[in-house]
Design a protein around this motif. Sequence first.
Motif, PDB file in Angstrom:
ATOM      1  N   VAL A   1      10.826  47.981  12.628  1.00  0.00           N
ATOM      2  CA  VAL A   1      10.345  49.275  12.808  1.00  0.00           C
ATOM      3  C   VAL A   1      10.915  50.346  12.602  1.00  0.00           C
ATOM      4  O   VAL A   1      12.054  50.125  11.908  1.00  0.00           O
ATOM      5  CB  VAL A   1      10.417  49.541  14.474  1.00  0.00           C
ATOM      6  N   LYS A   2      10.462  51.435  12.038  1.00  0.00           N
ATOM      7  CA  LYS A   2      10.958  52.589  11.215  1.00  0.00           C
ATOM      8  C   LYS A   2      12.192  53.051  12.075  1.00  0.00           C
ATOM      9  O   LYS A   2      11.765  53.549  13.363  1.00  0.00           O
ATOM     10  CB  LYS A   2       9.936  53.547  10.793  1.00  0.00           C
ATOM     11  N   THR A   3      13.374  53.416  11.558  1.00  0.00           N
ATOM     12  CA  THR A   3      14.540  54.046  12.358  1.00  0.00           C
ATOM     13  C   THR A   3      14.290  55.385  12.453  1.00  0.00           C
ATOM     14  O   THR A   3      13.699  56.248  11.555  1.00  0.00           O
ATOM     15  CB  THR A   3      15.723  53.980  11.396  1.00  0.00           C
ATOM     16  N   PRO A   4      14.492  55.889  13.864  1.00  0.00           N
ATOM     17  CA  PRO A   4      14.175  57.246  14.185  1.00  0.00           C
ATOM     18  C   PRO A   4      15.246  58.222  13.263  1.00  0.00           C
ATOM     19  O   PRO A   4      16.352  58.005  12.913  1.00  0.00           O
ATOM     20  CB  PRO A   4      14.513  57.248  15.586  1.00  0.00           C
TER      21      PRO A   4
ATOM     22  N   THR B   1      13.682  47.596  28.491  1.00  0.00           N
ATOM     23  CA  THR B   1      12.896  48.423  27.560  1.00  0.00           C
ATOM     24  C   THR B   1      11.668  48.431  28.192  1.00  0.00           C
ATOM     25  O   THR B   1      10.828  49.380  27.602  1.00  0.00           O
ATOM     26  CB  THR B   1      12.938  47.748  26.227  1.00  0.00           C
TER      27      THR B   1
ATOM     28  N   PRO C   1      18.621  59.876  16.953  1.00  0.00           N
ATOM     29  CA  PRO C   1      18.689  58.761  18.028  1.00  0.00           C
ATOM     30  C   PRO C   1      18.001  59.032  19.244  1.00  0.00           C
ATOM     31  O   PRO C   1      17.992  60.379  19.753  1.00  0.00           O
ATOM     32  CB  PRO C   1      20.454  58.578  18.508  1.00  0.00           C
TER      33      PRO C   1
ATOM     34  N   ALA D   1       7.715  47.418  20.338  1.00  0.00           N
ATOM     35  CA  ALA D   1       8.925  47.703  19.683  1.00  0.00           C
ATOM     36  C   ALA D   1       9.111  49.095  19.014  1.00  0.00           C
ATOM     37  O   ALA D   1      10.338  49.555  19.412  1.00  0.00           O
ATOM     38  CB  ALA D   1       8.930  46.689  18.383  1.00  0.00           C
ATOM     39  N   GLU D   2       8.118  49.373  19.001  1.00  0.00           N
ATOM     40  CA  GLU D   2       8.342  51.164  18.277  1.00  0.00           C
ATOM     41  C   GLU D   2       8.252  51.754  19.603  1.00  0.00           C
ATOM     42  O   GLU D   2       9.374  52.875  19.655  1.00  0.00           O
ATOM     43  CB  GLU D   2       6.965  51.680  17.807  1.00  0.00           C
TER      44      GLU D   2
ATOM     45  N   GLU E   1       7.454  60.115  21.640  1.00  0.00           N
ATOM     46  CA  GLU E   1       8.382  60.779  22.598  1.00  0.00           C
ATOM     47  C   GLU E   1       7.990  61.715  23.496  1.00  0.00           C
ATOM     48  O   GLU E   1       8.555  61.883  24.529  1.00  0.00           O
ATOM     49  CB  GLU E   1       9.907  61.032  21.946  1.00  0.00           C
TER      50      GLU E   1
ATOM     51  N   SER F   1      12.227  51.450  20.364  1.00  0.00           N
ATOM     52  CA  SER F   1      13.114  52.411  19.352  1.00  0.00           C
ATOM     53  C   SER F   1      13.031  53.850  19.592  1.00  0.00           C
ATOM     54  O   SER F   1      13.925  54.545  19.240  1.00  0.00           O
ATOM     55  CB  SER F   1      12.591  52.204  18.017  1.00  0.00           C
ATOM     56  N   ARG F   2      11.922  54.284  20.490  1.00  0.00           N
ATOM     57  CA  ARG F   2      11.887  55.683  20.739  1.00  0.00           C
ATOM     58  C   ARG F   2      12.533  56.109  22.242  1.00  0.00           C
ATOM     59  O   ARG F   2      12.276  57.113  22.740  1.00  0.00           O
ATOM     60  CB  ARG F   2      10.692  56.116  20.448  1.00  0.00           C
TER      61      ARG F   2
END
Length: 338
Positions: free
Chosen positions: A178-181, A316, A184, A290-291, A270, A294-295
């Motif tokens: 997944v793309k890193t935010p 999660t 954070p 998964a995304e 978010e 990550s958010r």
Amino acid sequence: MRVAHITPAFHPNTGGIETLLSLLLPELRKSGGVDASVMVGAPNIWTEAFTHIGVEEHDELDIRVARFGRFSDTAIDSVATHLRVAAAVRELMERWVPAIVHIHGPSRLAYPAYRTARSLGIPQVLHIHGSVKGNFSPAFIRMCQEVETVIVPSQYVADSLYSDAGRKTAVHVCFNAVKTPVSPAQIRPGLHSASPRLIAAGRLEANKGHDIAIHSVRRLVDSRLPVTLTIFGEGPERQSLEELAVSLKIRDHVMFNDPISHDEFLAGLETYDFVLVPSRGFEGFGLVAAEAASRAVICIASDTGGLREVVIHGVTGLLVPENDTDAIVKGDIGLVSE
């Protein structure tokens, strides 16, 4: 080094394979000097017909892309059509001269690419993105057994290859990225709005379970919770899902939207309270789940397939039984009290 990717779909589609390629190909070029070419077996798979005959090549996103159109004005699956597709695949392969052929699951290009690569002595990687349970062609099952290197996004898919495709040699589990935010994500303890906002995204087809999400909204509205559900996606179930929302008298609570870019989707994620992933059947991974993690957005997902490896139950998100609306609306998240 050049790698030829063989895929059923590519940009501007927004499914799991397309998202993976959009993240993988630029990173491989930047960090490993790997140039990519892509053969695409279908048009925009839910909204367009084959608009051209033969192969059209373009540079898209700094990648050489060959899009396969119609090869006959008659039946798409005729013997003559298959022979023309195979000949076009070989012509491209001989001209591109890739060091590796990376085949992304079943498509009308997969087996011709596999056979061509073998005849030219080019190593192949087979990337299976979902379970191989179901009605797959003998040719594809043979590929699953024969290709030396096979990559899968979850142990669930690996087990399916062993049990359902009869593979005898090792399979490499490589979870999807997944793309890193940019910044954070902040953990939030629960609802952060008076009117809870739910989101679901994915192909509008039966196995994604969007109908379960809509039934859940009906239950939440009955409990006097002013909830809204936003669905991003396209597919063959769009009309029936809209009709379902109308029949349940919650059309004002369910918003249907065409897919948006991956960056736009992540940027807005978010702002929602919960992500719903009510898949049924053979979910190979669950990129949206998964995304969500990550958010730091709580995910409510079906306890099935690869989702069991993506969602950490009680940490999660929440895993609930397939097709179980009660579990969604009365689960540990506290949307509705018993």
